[in-house]
Motif scaffolding. Structure first.
Motif, PDB file in Angstrom:
ATOM      1  N   LEU A   1      24.333   0.038   4.437  1.00 16.40           N
ATOM      2  CA  LEU A   1      23.525   0.918   3.589  1.00 16.40           C
ATOM      3  C   LEU A   1      22.059   0.885   4.012  1.00 16.40           C
ATOM      4  O   LEU A   1      21.366   1.899   4.013  1.00 16.40           O
ATOM      5  CB  LEU A   1      23.664   0.505   2.122  1.00 16.40           C
ATOM      6  N   LYS A   2      21.583  -0.307   4.396  1.00 16.75           N
ATOM      7  CA  LYS A   2      20.192  -0.431   4.820  1.00 16.75           C
ATOM      8  C   LYS A   2      19.946   0.374   6.090  1.00 16.75           C
ATOM      9  O   LYS A   2      18.940   1.065   6.234  1.00 16.75           O
ATOM     10  CB  LYS A   2      19.860  -1.923   5.054  1.00 16.75           C
TER      11      LYS A   2
ATOM     12  N   GLU B   1      19.834   3.939   5.269  1.00 19.10           N
ATOM     13  CA  GLU B   1      18.566   4.280   4.624  1.00 19.10           C
ATOM     14  C   GLU B   1      17.456   4.483   5.650  1.00 19.10           C
ATOM     15  O   GLU B   1      16.688   5.436   5.595  1.00 19.10           O
ATOM     16  CB  GLU B   1      18.170   3.185   3.637  1.00 19.10           C
ATOM     17  N   GLU B   2      17.371   3.571   6.618  1.00 25.18           N
ATOM     18  CA  GLU B   2      16.338   3.677   7.636  1.00 25.18           C
ATOM     19  C   GLU B   2      16.423   5.000   8.376  1.00 25.18           C
ATOM     20  O   GLU B   2      15.413   5.620   8.709  1.00 25.18           O
ATOM     21  CB  GLU B   2      16.493   2.535   8.644  1.00 25.18           C
TER      22      GLU B   2
ATOM     23  N   SER C   1      18.116   7.873   7.368  1.00 30.83           N
ATOM     24  CA  SER C   1      18.224   9.139   6.653  1.00 30.83           C
ATOM     25  C   SER C   1      17.134   9.341   5.603  1.00 30.83           C
ATOM     26  O   SER C   1      17.034  10.389   4.994  1.00 30.83           O
ATOM     27  CB  SER C   1      19.584   9.204   5.958  1.00 30.83           C
ATOM     28  N   ASN C   2      16.307   8.320   5.390  1.00 33.47           N
ATOM     29  CA  ASN C   2      15.268   8.398   4.366  1.00 33.47           C
ATOM     30  C   ASN C   2      15.796   8.589   2.949  1.00 33.47           C
ATOM     31  O   ASN C   2      15.066   9.005   2.067  1.00 33.47           O
ATOM     32  CB  ASN C   2      14.270   9.512   4.664  1.00 33.47           C
ATOM     33  N   VAL C   3      17.071   8.321   2.756  1.00 41.16           N
ATOM     34  CA  VAL C   3      17.592   8.337   1.397  1.00 41.16           C
ATOM     35  C   VAL C   3      17.383   6.943   0.825  1.00 41.16           C
ATOM     36  O   VAL C   3      17.796   5.962   1.448  1.00 41.16           O
ATOM     37  CB  VAL C   3      19.093   8.686   1.380  1.00 41.16           C
ATOM     38  N   PRO C   4      16.670   6.826  -0.305  1.00 43.12           N
ATOM     39  CA  PRO C   4      16.322   5.481  -0.810  1.00 43.12           C
ATOM     40  C   PRO C   4      17.521   4.750  -1.397  1.00 43.12           C
ATOM     41  O   PRO C   4      17.687   4.653  -2.595  1.00 43.12           O
ATOM     42  CB  PRO C   4      15.284   5.781  -1.890  1.00 43.12           C
ATOM     43  N   LEU C   5      18.337   4.231  -0.536  1.00 41.76           N
ATOM     44  CA  LEU C   5      19.563   3.582  -1.005  1.00 41.76           C
ATOM     45  C   LEU C   5      19.309   2.203  -1.578  1.00 41.76           C
ATOM     46  O   LEU C   5      20.062   1.731  -2.418  1.00 41.76           O
ATOM     47  CB  LEU C   5      20.553   3.469   0.150  1.00 41.76           C
ATOM     48  N   THR C   6      18.234   1.538  -1.114  1.00 42.72           N
ATOM     49  CA  THR C   6      18.009   0.176  -1.590  1.00 42.72           C
ATOM     50  C   THR C   6      17.486   0.154  -3.024  1.00 42.72           C
ATOM     51  O   THR C   6      17.319  -0.903  -3.606  1.00 42.72           O
ATOM     52  CB  THR C   6      17.046  -0.590  -0.668  1.00 42.72           C
TER      53      THR C   6
END
Lengths: 220, 294
Positions: B66-67, B70-71, B73-78
């Motif tokens: 997931l991290k 996130e890096e 796709s810029n989707v704030p998964l964290t």
């Protein structure tokens, strides 16, 4: 949506109740066959366990402690996906084998504890009165054994029915699996699972009823 | 005596019912402050999110994935604290009992949930639409011939547009409230039979219809694959927890697989266990989050 409509949609619509009945039938089949085989096997085990032949006694002891000390789902997965994986046995057969093995261990223990509760002096008295070994067992030990073991046996039966709810793991569609499928299809897990619980509860009460009925017949 | 028994049964049902509805009912008041608190929190911190666990991947590994996603796709998964559930049903019970605030699903599944249970609504978070998972088959590694056959059938279906047609027919065009009908898979005598494990856990892709038959988009797809590859396909209903064991032991030959969001840094087979081979993808769906209506 109204509650009655919801119930109709979950449990009855499009022959859903027939599917539930089919699942129930699979559960009953597996339970009944396992109970039958398990009881026979369990009596045999108990005989070995209390017998005088040392190797058989040890084998029975080890078997009982291993089976009683491990979850039945592990045993089921081990048998279906490991031991019998290449034999092409039907999943139901493997399930019956597993639950028979499991029930046998429990039946053996409950018979042993019932036998230990009996007064040894009675058999000795019968033997001195000239009864053969078999006669003493049939006329003195057995009737008392049944009376003592019955309540525990009854709960073993009810437990067995509930243990069978894991057979979904070996590609069998039993009552639990049907309920799970319905829950996923209708997106109403809470109500569906309560419904499933009530069906299992009814099954357990049926077992209690049967035992109660045989009790009454014996006292009459 | 009998009356007493009946009363007992009824009472135990009632207790069971009260317990469950009690959970649901008790949550709502508790949910409200939590949810209103969540709205601003969503930008800064922790939303409890339910996810369906991926086969054979530990939660640590999943966090890593997931991290990475996130890096890229810029989707704030964290921002999410993720709880993993074995299947959709358990996840649904998780959100209904308040263990999580949102659940992560595919758009098609989310539509189906909303159509069938009016307690749910979509979380309008558009960034999530950047993420999409692809669906494919998984077979044993030593079954290369089967993978080749499946790929061939899938490619042919993609080429002549029948794959899109099926997806339209069984997912897009399905009247949201009703499920698509079950499909009979043609059986030819003498042909090789492959067993495909379905879980019935992911409508409208994979579910079991009221009459107990496996149905949904996956079944329709399998019927078409069977026709094109000349194989018999037997559908086996199996609990999702046992799929890995069933595949590796040879009790079934094919399971359905979902590939994590594919961005350049994250290889498609990052969560693929050893000994498993993935087919070409046959369907792509976006991620959608659902929450309970207030």
């Amino acid at each position: 949506m109204e509650f009655a409509d919801l119930l109709y949609k979950i449990f009855l619509k499009d022959g859903g109740w027939l599917t539930i009945l089919n699942g129930l039938w699979v559960t009953v089949q597996i339970s009944a066959l396992s109970l039958l085989l398990g009881t026979v096997l369990g009596s045999l085990l108990c005989f070995f366990r209390l017998g005088k032949i040392k190797p058989l006694k040890i084998v029975a002891q080890v078997y009982i402690s291993i089976i009683r000390g491990s979850p039945v789902l592990m045993l089921l997965m081990l048998l279906f996906y490991g031991v019998f994986a290449r034999q092409g046995l039907s999943p139901i057969l493997v399930a019956v084998i597993t639950f028979s093995m499991h029930t046998a261990a429990h039946v053996a223990e409950l018979l042993r504890s019932a036998l230990m509760a009996l007064d040894k002096g009675q058999v000795e008295a019968a033997r001195t009165l000239g009864f053969s070994k078999w006669q003493a067992f049939k006329l003195v030990t057995f009737p008392q054994l049944v009376r003592i073991a019955k309540p525990v046996y009854q709960s073993t039966v009810v437990n067995l029915i509930q243990w069978t709810s894991v057979v979904g793991y070996v590609t069998i569609t039993d009552l639990t699996r049907v309920i799970n499928n319905i829950a996923s299809r209708t997106m109403q897990p809470m109500i569906t699972i309560i419904g499933g619980m009530i069906i299992y509860l009814a099954l357990s009460y049926l077992v209690y009823g049967i035992f109660h009925w045989t009790d009454r017949r014996r006292t009459q | 005596m009998k009356l007493k028994k009946i009363a007992k049964v009824l009472l135990s049902c009632l207790v069971a019912g009260a317990l469950f509805t009690g959970c649901g009912g008790g949550d709502k008041p508790a949910d409200k402050p939590a949810d209103t608190g969540d709205k601003p929190a969503a930008s800064t911190g922790n939303v409890k999110l339910g996810m369906i666990s991926h086969l054979n991947v530990t939660e640590q590994k999943m966090d890593e994935i997931l991290k990475m996603v996130e890096e890229e796709s810029n989707v704030p998964l964290t921002n999410f604290t993720v709880t993993y559930y074995d299947n959709l049903k358990l996840m649904q019970m998780g959100i209904e009992s308040g263990s999580v605030d949102q659940i992560s699903l595919y758009t098609s599944v989310a539509d189906y949930v909303i159509a069938n249970n009016d307690k749910y609504e979509k979380v309008s978070d558009l960034t999530l639409k950047n993420l999409s998972d692809t669906f494919c088959f998984a077979v044993r590694k030593d079954d290369a011939a089967l993978k080749a056959d499946l790929d061939k059938a899938l490619d042919a279906m993609k080429a002549d547009g029948s794959l899109d047609k099926l997806a339209k027919e069984y997912i897009t065009d399905v009247d949201k409230g009703t499920a698509p009908p079950a499909i009979e898979i043609p059986m030819t005598d003498g042909a090789q039979t492959i067993k495909v494990g379905v879980t019935g856990d992911l409508p409208p892709l994979d579910y079991v219809s009221a009459d107990g038959k496996a149905a949904g988009f996956n079944t329709a797809l399998l019927a078409e694959v069977a026709k094109r590859s000349g194989k018999n396909i037997e559908i086996v209903d199996i609990d999702s927890g046992a799929r890995a064991a069933a595949l590796s032991s040879g009790q079934i030959d094919v399971i359905f697989w979902v590939v994590v969001p594919t961005v350049s840094k994250v290889p498609a087979d990052i969560d693929k266990p050893e000994g498993v081979e993935l087919s070409n993808p046959y369907f792509k769906d976006n991620i959608e989050h659902l929450k309970l209506k207030k």
